[in-house]
Design a protein around this motif. Structure first.
Motif, PDB file in Angstrom:
ATOM      1  N   UNK A 105       0.863  -1.196  -0.037  1.00  0.00           N
ATOM      2  CA  UNK A 105       0.057   0.032   0.067  1.00  0.00           C
ATOM      3  C   UNK A 105       0.961   1.375  -0.048  1.00  0.00           C
ATOM      4  N   UNK A 106       1.972   1.272   0.568  1.00  0.00           N
ATOM      5  CA  UNK A 106       2.810   2.436   0.890  1.00  0.00           C
ATOM      6  C   UNK A 106       3.467   2.949  -0.347  1.00  0.00           C
ATOM      7  N   UNK A 107       3.888   1.543  -1.359  1.00  0.00           N
ATOM      8  CA  UNK A 107       4.294   1.795  -2.479  1.00  0.00           C
ATOM      9  C   UNK A 107       3.426   2.465  -3.446  1.00  0.00           C
ATOM     10  N   UNK A 108       2.060   1.962  -3.526  1.00  0.00           N
ATOM     11  CA  UNK A 108       0.982   2.398  -4.385  1.00  0.00           C
ATOM     12  C   UNK A 108       0.723   3.797  -3.986  1.00  0.00           C
ATOM     13  N   UNK A 109       0.836   4.353  -2.892  1.00  0.00           N
ATOM     14  CA  UNK A 109       0.337   5.634  -2.303  1.00  0.00           C
ATOM     15  C   UNK A 109       1.378   6.451  -2.855  1.00  0.00           C
ATOM     16  N   UNK A 110       2.696   6.323  -2.839  1.00  0.00           N
ATOM     17  CA  UNK A 110       3.840   7.283  -3.361  1.00  0.00           C
ATOM     18  C   UNK A 110       3.635   7.289  -4.798  1.00  0.00           C
ATOM     19  N   UNK A 111       3.534   6.185  -5.661  1.00  0.00           N
ATOM     20  CA  UNK A 111       3.294   6.180  -6.993  1.00  0.00           C
ATOM     21  C   UNK A 111       2.210   6.973  -7.400  1.00  0.00           C
ATOM     22  N   UNK A 112       0.960   6.645  -6.658  1.00  0.00           N
ATOM     23  CA  UNK A 112      -0.292   7.134  -7.170  1.00  0.00           C
ATOM     24  C   UNK A 112      -0.188   8.940  -7.094  1.00  0.00           C
ATOM     25  N   UNK A 113       0.615   9.281  -6.033  1.00  0.00           N
ATOM     26  CA  UNK A 113       1.006  10.589  -5.826  1.00  0.00           C
ATOM     27  C   UNK A 113       1.411  11.212  -6.997  1.00  0.00           C
ATOM     28  N   UNK A 114       2.703  10.510  -7.430  1.00  0.00           N
ATOM     29  CA  UNK A 114       3.653  11.084  -8.521  1.00  0.00           C
ATOM     30  C   UNK A 114       2.943  11.192  -9.854  1.00  0.00           C
ATOM     31  N   UNK A 115       1.906  10.263  -9.921  1.00  0.00           N
ATOM     32  CA  UNK A 115       1.296  10.044 -11.173  1.00  0.00           C
ATOM     33  C   UNK A 115       0.249  11.171 -11.320  1.00  0.00           C
ATOM     34  N   UNK A 116      -0.493  11.424 -10.076  1.00  0.00           N
ATOM     35  CA  UNK A 116      -1.620  12.507 -10.213  1.00  0.00           C
ATOM     36  C   UNK A 116      -0.824  13.938 -10.359  1.00  0.00           C
ATOM     37  N   UNK A 134      -8.499   4.459  -9.601  1.00  0.00           N
ATOM     38  CA  UNK A 134      -7.869   5.234  -8.473  1.00  0.00           C
ATOM     39  C   UNK A 134      -7.175   6.373  -8.671  1.00  0.00           C
ATOM     40  N   UNK A 135      -6.241   6.218  -9.627  1.00  0.00           N
ATOM     41  CA  UNK A 135      -5.397   7.308  -9.914  1.00  0.00           C
ATOM     42  C   UNK A 135      -6.315   8.617 -10.472  1.00  0.00           C
ATOM     43  N   UNK A 136      -6.876   8.349 -11.491  1.00  0.00           N
ATOM     44  CA  UNK A 136      -8.049   9.498 -12.256  1.00  0.00           C
ATOM     45  C   UNK A 136      -9.236   8.999 -12.388  1.00  0.00           C
ATOM     46  N   UNK A 137      -9.864   8.842 -11.363  1.00  0.00           N
ATOM     47  CA  UNK A 137     -11.410   8.212 -11.450  1.00  0.00           C
ATOM     48  C   UNK A 137     -12.507   9.088 -12.180  1.00  0.00           C
ATOM     49  N   UNK A 138     -11.718  10.354 -12.596  1.00  0.00           N
ATOM     50  CA  UNK A 138     -12.362  11.237 -13.368  1.00  0.00           C
ATOM     51  C   UNK A 138     -12.034  11.630 -14.501  1.00  0.00           C
ATOM     52  N   UNK A 139     -11.117  10.708 -15.144  1.00  0.00           N
ATOM     53  CA  UNK A 139     -10.460  10.823 -16.393  1.00  0.00           C
ATOM     54  C   UNK A 139     -11.431  10.938 -17.459  1.00  0.00           C
ATOM     55  N   UNK A 140     -11.019  11.913 -18.337  1.00  0.00           N
ATOM     56  CA  UNK A 140     -11.977  12.203 -19.701  1.00  0.00           C
ATOM     57  C   UNK A 140     -12.227  10.935 -20.167  1.00  0.00           C
ATOM     58  N   UNK A 141     -11.479   9.979 -20.668  1.00  0.00           N
ATOM     59  CA  UNK A 141     -11.590   8.710 -21.416  1.00  0.00           C
ATOM     60  C   UNK A 141     -10.972   7.604 -20.496  1.00  0.00           C
ATOM     61  N   UNK A 182      -1.954 -12.200  -9.336  1.00  0.00           N
ATOM     62  CA  UNK A 182      -1.055 -11.123  -8.449  1.00  0.00           C
ATOM     63  C   UNK A 182      -1.961  -9.899  -8.515  1.00  0.00           C
ATOM     64  N   UNK A 183      -2.206  -9.625  -9.803  1.00  0.00           N
ATOM     65  CA  UNK A 183      -3.085  -8.101 -10.051  1.00  0.00           C
ATOM     66  C   UNK A 183      -4.334  -7.743  -9.605  1.00  0.00           C
ATOM     67  N   UNK A 184      -4.977  -9.158  -9.698  1.00  0.00           N
ATOM     68  CA  UNK A 184      -6.411  -9.064  -9.457  1.00  0.00           C
ATOM     69  C   UNK A 184      -6.696  -9.365  -8.000  1.00  0.00           C
ATOM     70  N   UNK A 185      -5.917 -10.173  -7.470  1.00  0.00           N
ATOM     71  CA  UNK A 185      -6.324 -10.351  -6.010  1.00  0.00           C
ATOM     72  C   UNK A 185      -5.653  -9.732  -4.964  1.00  0.00           C
ATOM     73  N   UNK A 186      -4.899  -8.756  -5.191  1.00  0.00           N
ATOM     74  CA  UNK A 186      -4.299  -7.896  -4.053  1.00  0.00           C
ATOM     75  C   UNK A 186      -5.381  -7.057  -3.696  1.00  0.00           C
ATOM     76  N   UNK A 187      -5.277  -6.711  -2.275  1.00  0.00           N
ATOM     77  CA  UNK A 187      -6.458  -6.058  -1.469  1.00  0.00           C
ATOM     78  C   UNK A 187      -6.462  -4.390  -2.093  1.00  0.00           C
ATOM     79  N   UNK A 188      -5.139  -4.234  -2.224  1.00  0.00           N
ATOM     80  CA  UNK A 188      -5.002  -2.631  -2.618  1.00  0.00           C
ATOM     81  C   UNK A 188      -5.132  -2.471  -4.057  1.00  0.00           C
ATOM     82  N   UNK A 189      -5.822  -1.628  -4.621  1.00  0.00           N
ATOM     83  CA  UNK A 189      -6.277  -1.358  -5.783  1.00  0.00           C
ATOM     84  C   UNK A 189      -6.114  -2.541  -6.881  1.00  0.00           C
ATOM     85  N   UNK A 190      -6.711  -3.598  -6.781  1.00  0.00           N
ATOM     86  CA  UNK A 190      -6.614  -4.669  -7.765  1.00  0.00           C
ATOM     87  C   UNK A 190      -6.862  -4.146  -8.975  1.00  0.00           C
TER      88      UNK A 190
END
Ligand code: DC
Length: 224
Positions: A105-116, A134-141, A182-190
């Motif tokens: 979760x901490x890795x995801x938080x840090x990366x999502x912040x940078x991506x935003x 998660x990163x841009x739930x309001x993305x245009x497309x 691994x990608x679909x079963x993780x609890x954090x942002x699958x």
């Protein structure tokens, strides 16, 4: 014309990277390969002997490392603390390790912040697993690409083979399947399809056909 935020999500080997590069080039947009960011974290953790389960150490690592994208002669390069690691982050070993590191979760938080921050002004195509959710739930497309794991494994196999990597087809397919789990079963942002995503099944389509579909959709949003 409106500068859009375009999200492309989907499992590995579905064609996201190629499509995202071509789309962003054509639109004159920034291309953000978010998987490369997680891969760079995985490589840094391996080099520093950090276990993928040691979340506190991974958190600290994310605070320290600098990940940059620079335009190379032919393609975009990924720099980790100033070193070009574009090739090192694509090995099968790093691919498997990244799936574990990206579950922290901490890795995801840090990366999502940078991506935003990188995508905030629009005019960007972001590709990953959680961009539309998660990163841009309001993305245009929002696009969600899918294809059978056999076809995706075969594509990855050919890609690695063309780069001169010694690979085995059956093994590549099972690695794709392991990463899907691994990608679909993780609890954090699958990996999950956003409810408002436009789904394209690329199993029987070539890149040109998928691109055509994507451009049609984007053209509508750019004018609205
Ligand atoms: O897209 P890719 O194969 O380069 O991604 C590498 C890994 O990073 C893969 O296991 C999924 C993970 N990833 C993620 O969890 N979230 C993202 N936005 C992008 C990639």
């Amino acid at each position: 014309m409106k500068k859009l935020i375009v999200a492309i999500d989907g499992p590995s080997g579905v064609g996201k990277s190629t499509l995202s590069k071509l789309l962003s080039l054509d639109l004159g947009y920034i291309n953000l390969d978010t998987g490369a960011m997680y891969r760079a974290v995985a490589l840094a953790s391996l080099r520093q002997g950090i276990d993928a389960k040691d979340h506190a150490a991974l958190k600290q690592l994310c605070e320290k490392i600098v990940i940059e994208f620079v335009r190379g002669e032919k393609e975009e390069r990924v720099l980790l603390d100033g070193e070009d690691v574009s090739a090192q982050i694509r090995t099968p070993e790093i691919s498997l390790l990244t799936a574990s590191v990206a579950a922290c979760p901490d890795v995801r938080r840090a990366m999502v912040e940078r991506q935003r921050v990188l995508g905030a002004d629009g005019g960007v195509v972001l590709e990953g697993r959680d961009i539309g959710t998660v990163v841009f739930p309001n993305a245009d497309v929002k696009f969600f690409l899918k294809a059978s794991s056999e076809v995706r494994g075969q594509r990855r196999f050919l890609e690695l083979q063309a780069k001169g990597v010694d690979v085995d087809l059956a093994r590549t397919i099972s690695e794709v399947q392991a990463r899907d789990i691994a990608d679909t079963s993780r609890t954090n942002s699958p990996l999950r399809q956003a409810d408002d995503a436009i789904v394209i099944d690329t199993t029987d389509l070539n890149i040109t056909q998928v691109l055509e579909r994507m451009f049609k959709v984007i053209a509508k949003f750019r004018q609205s």
